[in-house]
Design a protein around this motif. Sequence first.
Motif, PDB file in Angstrom:
ATOM      1  N   LEU A 105      14.814  -1.838   1.862  1.00 17.12           N
ATOM      2  CA  LEU A 105      14.717  -1.017   3.075  1.00 17.12           C
ATOM      3  C   LEU A 105      14.769   0.458   2.718  1.00 17.12           C
ATOM      4  CD1 LEU A 105      17.127  -2.785   5.597  1.00 17.12           C
ATOM      5  CD2 LEU A 105      14.660  -2.984   5.446  1.00 17.12           C
ATOM      6  N   ILE A 127      14.082   2.090  -0.104  1.00 14.36           N
ATOM      7  CA  ILE A 127      12.950   2.696  -0.805  1.00 14.36           C
ATOM      8  C   ILE A 127      11.754   2.825   0.137  1.00 14.36           C
ATOM      9  CG2 ILE A 127      12.095   0.539  -1.836  1.00 14.36           C
ATOM     10  CD1 ILE A 127      12.055   3.971  -3.473  1.00 14.36           C
ATOM     11  N   TYR A 128      11.630   1.890   1.093  1.00 16.08           N
ATOM     12  CA  TYR A 128      10.554   2.037   2.074  1.00 16.08           C
ATOM     13  C   TYR A 128      10.806   3.281   2.936  1.00 16.08           C
ATOM     14  CZ  TYR A 128       6.751   0.515   5.068  1.00 16.08           C
ATOM     15  OH  TYR A 128       5.560   0.451   5.738  1.00 16.08           O
ATOM     16  N   ILE A 162      12.487   5.897   1.993  1.00 16.46           N
ATOM     17  CA  ILE A 162      12.240   7.061   1.131  1.00 16.46           C
ATOM     18  C   ILE A 162      10.750   7.353   1.069  1.00 16.46           C
ATOM     19  CG2 ILE A 162      12.278   7.825  -1.275  1.00 16.46           C
ATOM     20  CD1 ILE A 162      14.996   6.578  -1.572  1.00 16.46           C
ATOM     21  N   SER A 163       9.934   6.279   0.960  1.00 18.27           N
ATOM     22  CA  SER A 163       8.498   6.520   0.867  1.00 18.27           C
ATOM     23  C   SER A 163       7.978   7.148   2.164  1.00 18.27           C
ATOM     24  CB  SER A 163       7.759   5.220   0.552  1.00 18.27           C
ATOM     25  OG  SER A 163       7.686   4.398   1.690  1.00 18.27           O
TER      26      SER A 163
END
Lengths: 102, 504
Positions: free
Chosen positions: B179, B181-182, B184-185
Amino acid sequence: MESLTLNHFLTLSAVLFSLGVFGVMTRRNAVVVLMGIELMLNSANINLIAFSRYNGNMDGQMLAIFVIVLAAAEAAVALAIILNLYSNYNTVNLDEVDQLKE
Amino acid sequence: MNLDALITYTLTSTALLQPELLVAVGLMLILVTDLFLKKTVQKWISVLFFLVMGLALISLSRQSEVQAQVFSGMISIDGYSVFFKYLFVVSALLAGVMSLFSEELNQNRRRLGEYFIVMTGMVLGMMLMAGAANLLMMFVAIELVSLSSYILVSYLKDDKISNESGVKYIIYGSFSSGLMIYGISLIYGITGTLSLSEMNAVLQNPAATIDPVTLTIAVLLVLGGLGYKVAAAPFHFWAPDAYQGAPTPVAAFLSVAPKAAGFAMMLRFFKTVFFGSATQDGYVPLASLDWVSILAVISVLTMTIGNVTALWQQNVKRMLAYSSIAHAGYILMGVLLLSDSGIAAMMFYLAYYLIMNLGAFYVTMLLGDRVQSYELDDWRGLGFRAPVLAVPMVIFLASLIGIPGTVGFTGKFLLFVAVLQQGSLYFWLALIAVANSVVSAFYYFKVAKILFLKKSADPHAEPVTAPVPAVVLLFVFAVPTIVLGIWWSPLYNWAMASVRMITG
């Protein structure tokens, strides 16, 4: 023919992410759950690389490389723990691993 | 930048990061030494661990004057991060000593080498977490801590419970890092940068068009990763299982150090990215995101769920896990206050929480090892069989409730004062927190009641004792719990001074 835009990549990554979350939520086999988590991490990678191209800097691609490395490390640790689980419980089905309760 | 300048810059950065490098080098040293040590003498590997941590403490004292951003803004070195680094190293030292007295860890001549290697790695990760000023660094550091803690939790390889808790922990953990890293992207996509301070500049720029909904979703996803690290609702489900199954010293360490690291990182993230400007004793949040309300809701949920669920726990480790969830809820109040005094109260809380919670887990470990059970029913009348262990336990429990005279009271008092200083808007928050403290008294006192007021099932049970060094360590926890309750100003002043040094 219409060319690929940022939106195509974002849609793809959103679909992958949702599939990953769905996999984690519904699957009971620990290894398949891990595959769902890999999908989530890789959907973020697609996002990062697409945005990196769109924003015109390299930060996103750099982070994507780190995410790939970390995903591999995480898979290694997780598989080791699951292997150990199998030798203790003789199953990798998460529903049957339930000694800890409220 | 030409090559010479680049090399000089890298070397300067490296020189400033001395404590982190020391821990990293120590990690490799322990790893290599462990390979050559015979199994019979491998307990001595702990000496090397303590040596590395001791050296890290010394070099930290030299870092405290520095205020810099190193490695092109990846890591901030400031008083704030140094304060937290002290906490991590001290708690690693204490948890390391605890592990030596743990029977779970030392039975069957288990190899302790890997244990200390992984623990050193975790300390390194937490030190980086406290300083991370870039989303990349944040993610790498948080993963380093997570991966190490998965291994530590499932360290008792032949123990079914430890194994099960490890599996649950790693699945929750990697899910929330997915969750995060998504999120963050998405943040990277919106702002076009990974650096926290540049992000702030983008958000402040009135010309930038940022969709508040997307930003909120992205920040909520990142908060998922951070909330999991501090065990805040709704990401707290792993904590009871992981704490119950993990070796007790590991559970103790997990309940204090990564929690502090998570809060350090959460605060730096919000304070650097979403603040406009600072006033006398407060900050003006940027209008693009109402994260204060989000955090307030999470804080109330966390403390209520933690305290209420703890009421009917029969396993002491599980009860302490819910108690640590509840405390995360209190500490979150300090994060969302937007004031120096709130942040200082949070840091003070984390610092003494380290001592009293490690202490409570330590007594639990000593009693549990001797009775061979962590169930409350088996602990009846244990107070009279083991007064040396049970009396300090009551002190820790009193401090966890916040009885005046213990440090728990001082910490809660400072936190509530900081909340009320922010005006009537936060009055209800303080009210809920006080009500929660009252609820918590029930289950903490339940343990004390079972220890001292219930009769043991077997009237002729043997007295329970512990070796002298183990009791000495107990006083290392118990004395500060009382002393800091009365003489708290130096620690608080240090926290306050550190807050003023936060750099973007």
